[in-house]
Design a protein around this motif. Sequence first.
Motif, PDB file in Angstrom:
ATOM      1  N   GLU A 155       5.201  -3.022  10.618  1.00  0.00           N
ATOM      2  CA  GLU A 155       6.082  -3.436  11.186  1.00  0.00           C
ATOM      3  C   GLU A 155       5.615  -4.795  12.013  1.00  0.00           C
ATOM      4  O   GLU A 155       6.282  -5.555  12.592  1.00  0.00           O
ATOM      5  N   LYS A 156       4.258  -4.739  11.975  1.00  0.00           N
ATOM      6  CA  LYS A 156       3.454  -5.796  12.695  1.00  0.00           C
ATOM      7  C   LYS A 156       3.819  -6.044  14.164  1.00  0.00           C
ATOM      8  O   LYS A 156       4.075  -6.788  14.823  1.00  0.00           O
ATOM      9  N   LYS A 157       3.684  -4.680  14.976  1.00  0.00           N
ATOM     10  CA  LYS A 157       3.777  -4.499  16.207  1.00  0.00           C
ATOM     11  C   LYS A 157       2.437  -3.949  16.975  1.00  0.00           C
ATOM     12  O   LYS A 157       1.778  -3.159  16.407  1.00  0.00           O
ATOM     13  N   GLN A 158       2.374  -4.524  18.165  1.00  0.00           N
ATOM     14  CA  GLN A 158       1.181  -4.127  18.822  1.00  0.00           C
ATOM     15  C   GLN A 158       1.084  -2.683  19.182  1.00  0.00           C
ATOM     16  O   GLN A 158       2.229  -2.079  19.417  1.00  0.00           O
ATOM     17  N   LEU A 159       0.099  -2.040  19.485  1.00  0.00           N
ATOM     18  CA  LEU A 159      -0.371  -0.722  19.874  1.00  0.00           C
ATOM     19  C   LEU A 159      -1.017  -1.045  21.293  1.00  0.00           C
ATOM     20  O   LEU A 159      -1.881  -1.538  21.151  1.00  0.00           O
ATOM     21  N   ILE A 160      -0.607   0.253  22.131  1.00  0.00           N
ATOM     22  CA  ILE A 160      -1.306   0.284  23.307  1.00  0.00           C
ATOM     23  C   ILE A 160      -1.875   1.625  23.547  1.00  0.00           C
ATOM     24  O   ILE A 160      -1.191   2.543  23.101  1.00  0.00           O
ATOM     25  N   MET A 161      -3.282   1.748  23.772  1.00  0.00           N
ATOM     26  CA  MET A 161      -3.898   2.973  23.704  1.00  0.00           C
ATOM     27  C   MET A 161      -4.865   3.082  24.611  1.00  0.00           C
ATOM     28  O   MET A 161      -5.317   2.129  25.282  1.00  0.00           O
ATOM     29  N   GLU A 162      -5.066   4.595  24.971  1.00  0.00           N
ATOM     30  CA  GLU A 162      -5.942   4.762  25.917  1.00  0.00           C
ATOM     31  C   GLU A 162      -7.139   5.306  25.300  1.00  0.00           C
ATOM     32  O   GLU A 162      -7.042   6.386  24.531  1.00  0.00           O
ATOM     33  N   LYS A 169     -16.631   6.741  28.665  1.00  0.00           N
ATOM     34  CA  LYS A 169     -15.849   5.778  29.467  1.00  0.00           C
ATOM     35  C   LYS A 169     -14.405   5.445  28.854  1.00  0.00           C
ATOM     36  O   LYS A 169     -14.435   5.523  27.839  1.00  0.00           O
ATOM     37  N   ILE A 170     -13.632   5.451  29.832  1.00  0.00           N
ATOM     38  CA  ILE A 170     -12.009   5.185  29.483  1.00  0.00           C
ATOM     39  C   ILE A 170     -11.656   4.037  29.489  1.00  0.00           C
ATOM     40  O   ILE A 170     -11.684   3.456  30.856  1.00  0.00           O
ATOM     41  N   SER A 171     -10.774   3.330  28.660  1.00  0.00           N
ATOM     42  CA  SER A 171     -10.366   2.086  29.136  1.00  0.00           C
ATOM     43  C   SER A 171      -8.911   2.013  28.192  1.00  0.00           C
ATOM     44  O   SER A 171      -8.593   2.717  27.199  1.00  0.00           O
ATOM     45  N   THR A 172      -7.994   1.138  28.706  1.00  0.00           N
ATOM     46  CA  THR A 172      -6.866   0.874  27.895  1.00  0.00           C
ATOM     47  C   THR A 172      -6.865  -0.433  27.100  1.00  0.00           C
ATOM     48  O   THR A 172      -7.292  -1.505  27.648  1.00  0.00           O
ATOM     49  N   ARG A 173      -6.460  -0.239  25.887  1.00  0.00           N
ATOM     50  CA  ARG A 173      -6.617  -1.452  25.148  1.00  0.00           C
ATOM     51  C   ARG A 173      -5.225  -1.730  24.548  1.00  0.00           C
ATOM     52  O   ARG A 173      -4.568  -0.925  24.079  1.00  0.00           O
ATOM     53  N   PHE A 192      -7.668  -5.991  15.780  1.00  0.00           N
ATOM     54  CA  PHE A 192      -7.951  -6.782  16.502  1.00  0.00           C
ATOM     55  C   PHE A 192      -7.659  -6.568  17.942  1.00  0.00           C
ATOM     56  O   PHE A 192      -6.672  -6.060  18.453  1.00  0.00           O
ATOM     57  N   CYS A 193      -8.731  -6.460  18.864  1.00  0.00           N
ATOM     58  CA  CYS A 193      -8.586  -5.923  20.466  1.00  0.00           C
ATOM     59  C   CYS A 193      -8.181  -7.319  21.162  1.00  0.00           C
ATOM     60  O   CYS A 193      -9.170  -8.245  21.089  1.00  0.00           O
ATOM     61  N   THR A 194      -7.151  -7.328  21.695  1.00  0.00           N
ATOM     62  CA  THR A 194      -6.952  -8.421  22.762  1.00  0.00           C
ATOM     63  C   THR A 194      -7.709  -8.636  24.012  1.00  0.00           C
ATOM     64  O   THR A 194      -8.021  -9.739  24.722  1.00  0.00           O
ATOM     65  N   LEU A 195      -8.382  -7.392  24.264  1.00  0.00           N
ATOM     66  CA  LEU A 195      -9.285  -7.319  25.511  1.00  0.00           C
ATOM     67  C   LEU A 195     -10.536  -8.219  25.353  1.00  0.00           C
ATOM     68  O   LEU A 195     -10.968  -8.965  25.827  1.00  0.00           O
ATOM     69  N   ASP A 198     -11.422 -10.177  19.933  1.00  0.00           N
ATOM     70  CA  ASP A 198     -12.403  -9.863  18.469  1.00  0.00           C
ATOM     71  C   ASP A 198     -11.779  -8.482  17.632  1.00  0.00           C
ATOM     72  O   ASP A 198     -11.191  -7.891  18.405  1.00  0.00           O
ATOM     73  N   PHE A 199     -12.249  -8.477  16.726  1.00  0.00           N
ATOM     74  CA  PHE A 199     -11.863  -7.259  15.736  1.00  0.00           C
ATOM     75  C   PHE A 199     -13.119  -6.077  16.192  1.00  0.00           C
ATOM     76  O   PHE A 199     -14.261  -6.509  16.375  1.00  0.00           O
ATOM     77  N   ARG A 200     -12.668  -5.024  16.412  1.00  0.00           N
ATOM     78  CA  ARG A 200     -13.108  -3.988  16.635  1.00  0.00           C
ATOM     79  C   ARG A 200     -12.742  -2.653  15.770  1.00  0.00           C
ATOM     80  O   ARG A 200     -11.499  -2.599  15.139  1.00  0.00           O
ATOM     81  N   GLN A 201     -13.703  -1.469  15.735  1.00  0.00           N
ATOM     82  CA  GLN A 201     -13.373  -0.316  14.882  1.00  0.00           C
ATOM     83  C   GLN A 201     -13.218   0.799  15.956  1.00  0.00           C
ATOM     84  O   GLN A 201     -14.153   0.704  16.928  1.00  0.00           O
TER      85      GLN A 201
END
Length: 317
Positions: A155-162, A169-173, A192-195, A198-201
């Motif tokens: 659907e080409k929708k962004q995800l928000i994850m903890e 270490k815990i972060s919200t991306r 692709f991480c907006t924080l 850049d691209f991350r796995q």
Amino acid sequence: MNDNYLKKLDRVTAILTQLQSKPIVRAQDLAEKFDVSVRTIYRDVKTLENAGIPIVGEAGSGYSLMEGYKLPPVMFTKEEVLSFITAEKLMQKFLHQSLGNHYQTAMEKVRSVLKHSDKNLIQNIEKQIDVYNYHPKPEDNIRNIIPIILESIAEKKQLIMEYKTVDSKISTRTIEAVGVFFEFNYWYIMAFCTLRNDFRQFRVDRILQIFKTQNPFLQEYGQINDYRKSSNGNKTKVRLLVEKKIINHLANSKKYYGLIEEIDRGNEVELIFETEWINDGFPRWLITFADYATILEPEILKTKLSDIVNRISNKHQ
């Protein structure tokens, strides 16, 4: 009934299967798949139309079945049934648990359309196939996590994850998922991480919470392998001289750690890498076969390896 007729019959049946399984099928793709000319495919499609199959489309744009048209269940060959059994055994061992129930339901539907003799074949042979996996599956914190990720890609929708990193270490991306892949017994998201811009796995089992937003992707993405080849940081060139007798044991892992070239050196092989993990990951991998290898460069790798060996030695004295 000559061989050419049988080949055409098999091909026309296979084309019908393709039309059932895809929204649109191009003649060029079919020609490549069956190793025939595009003109032959045009004739095969005409054969289906003459048989009463309502095919929508035309040469050059692609073909599809008329919406709402239903065909009888597909019949499987004995070889295909045997391949299903083997695939099911593999899936039971390596399929991600969030997809397990869905796969099981799908297989039940496949079994339901098999001939009685094929059902007996499955019953007789399935206990004679096994796949041994020595690594326990990691537990996930979230039910149906991979379906959520795949829906966001479709659907080409962004995800928000903890997300919890390797050092806890815990972060919200906020991420835009490109794809998922399985490697070294773990499932990963390439995104692709907006924080970080850049691209991350991200390892799926380290995701603590995740939900799909209604925010669209900010850009278009290609195939997942396009991004797995790209770098997330500075790379260091590494050259190793490795004894040939253990090269086969490194067949899978050496590419993962950035192998770019192999050079035959008689009884040894020179391996050249470009790696981002010079500080920890690469030396820890190297230690598993260090008694068969010589570090040609860089000097820092020798230091890193020595530090690890000394810590191990001191800990077990």
